[in-house]
Design an enzyme around this catalytic site. Sequence first.
Site, PDB file in Angstrom:
ATOM      1  N   GLY A   1       1.089  -1.157   0.198  1.00 40.67           N
ATOM      2  CA  GLY A   1      -0.134  -0.089  -0.001  1.00 40.67           C
ATOM      3  C   GLY A   1       0.917   0.981  -0.324  1.00 40.67           C
ATOM      4  O   GLY A   1       1.976   0.779  -0.413  1.00 40.67           O
TER       5      GLY A   1
ATOM      6  N   ASP B   1      -8.104  -0.506   1.175  1.00 39.99           N
ATOM      7  CA  ASP B   1      -8.552   0.902   1.782  1.00 39.99           C
ATOM      8  C   ASP B   1      -8.879   1.623   0.273  1.00 39.99           C
ATOM      9  O   ASP B   1      -8.935   2.497  -0.059  1.00 39.99           O
ATOM     10  CB  ASP B   1      -8.042   1.575   2.248  1.00 39.99           C
TER      11      ASP B   1
HETATM   12  O1  F6P Z   1      -4.743  -0.520   5.182  1.00 39.13           O
HETATM   13  C1  F6P Z   1      -5.239  -1.534   5.446  1.00 39.13           C
HETATM   14  C2  F6P Z   1      -5.747  -1.802   7.092  1.00 39.13           C
HETATM   15  O2  F6P Z   1      -6.466  -3.233   6.676  1.00 39.13           O
HETATM   16  C3  F6P Z   1      -6.841  -0.878   7.309  1.00 39.13           C
HETATM   17  O3  F6P Z   1      -7.574  -0.463   6.745  1.00 39.13           O
HETATM   18  C4  F6P Z   1      -6.771  -0.132   8.905  1.00 39.13           C
HETATM   19  O4  F6P Z   1      -6.381   0.987   9.446  1.00 39.13           O
HETATM   20  C5  F6P Z   1      -4.640  -1.103   9.285  1.00 39.13           C
HETATM   21  O5  F6P Z   1      -4.457  -1.596   8.039  1.00 39.13           O
HETATM   22  C6  F6P Z   1      -4.862  -1.642  10.314  1.00 39.13           C
HETATM   23  O6  F6P Z   1      -3.695  -2.288  10.699  1.00 39.13           O
HETATM   24  P1  F6P Z   1      -2.890  -3.430  11.846  1.00 39.13           P
HETATM   25  O7  F6P Z   1      -3.299  -4.772  10.787  1.00 39.13           O
HETATM   26  O8  F6P Z   1      -1.761  -3.509  11.710  1.00 39.13           O
HETATM   27  O9  F6P Z   1      -3.787  -3.165  13.049  1.00 39.13           O
END
Ligand code: F6P
Length: 357
Positions: A111, A136
Amino acid sequence: MLRIGLLTSGGDCQALNAAMRGVVKGLSANVPDLEVYGFFNGYHGLIYGDYRLLTSNDFSGILTKGGTILGSSRQPFKLMREPDENGLDKVEAMKSNYYKLNLNCLVILGGNGTQKTANLLREEGLNIIHLPKTIDNDIYGTDMTFGFYSAVNIACEAIDCIHTTAASHNRVFIVEVMGHKVGWLTLYAGVASGADIILLPEIPYDDDKIVEAIEARHKAGKGFTILAVAEGAISKEDAKLSKKELKKKQEKEGYPSVSYRIAKMIGDRTGAEARVTVPGHTQRGGSPCPYDRALCTRLGSAAAKAIMDQKYGNMVAIVDGETKLVPLGEVAGKLKTVDPECKMIKEAKRIGISFGD
Ligand code: F6P
């Protein structure tokens, strides 16, 4: 001989394997002498030399498999220039492993943050191809990121399930949808599942408008209301605060997330029972939907062509339905947000969906 490296970095999503399969199948069908090195757990594997030579068998039967066969990890871009706890220069370490393996190109799936590091490596002279991954859908320069539609399906199913129980109990239900700082996932899942109120980070909400929308439904004889709330949704007052002020306020309020604050406000002001559901990481799990499988096969195949043509330094995007090479230097560090004035929002408002504004 063509030698490529592959890595998947950042939060995972459903079609990473499908995309890598597209790249490797596209190359192996056309390049007689190919070596593919897989780096494990994102940039971590590239920094610390954790990799394996992969064979075509590794890419067989993975089109429908969620997660990533290489593993992933978060390596924040802002720390890339800082030495690790043992004083290792991470950027130099990545370059050194790239040159040690004599790679012609590194294919990086990830991303926004991942893309910034990919661009940094390009600036450092490595041949890079980036593939836009994230549920996202916030990567600038591509109409679509892979993982997005698979996540929309899951968030939508969660809201569909809430619909029946909400109706039986005459309650207000809030489903909190992922999406980081943008509202694409909430917008699509909310519209697709018939949410009554959709709250996005790009449209700061007004408590009065949320209460109005719930009361209007009540007066119209609808016993329940469903809100699709983006994890990054923000109130009009909070949107005026600095980052520091907001953090302080949120710490003082002590809600686990924005949805709990909204649920309390609704309960206090309308007397309705308000419940919160957070599908969380389920939205990144399971197998990719058919759209993502097809998208990744196309992006992967287009990446293979870019490598064969030596058109490095690009993200393989999808624009107006066609794959396109977009220079990393033009897009890295930019965010694709929902335009509050876009047609989709206007169309949703026309059928009575409230955006809390
Ligand atoms: O960027 C993808 C995502 O799933 C977002 O939608 C979310 O805010 C974040 O990653 C969650 O991150 P982690 O898996 O590090 O908790």
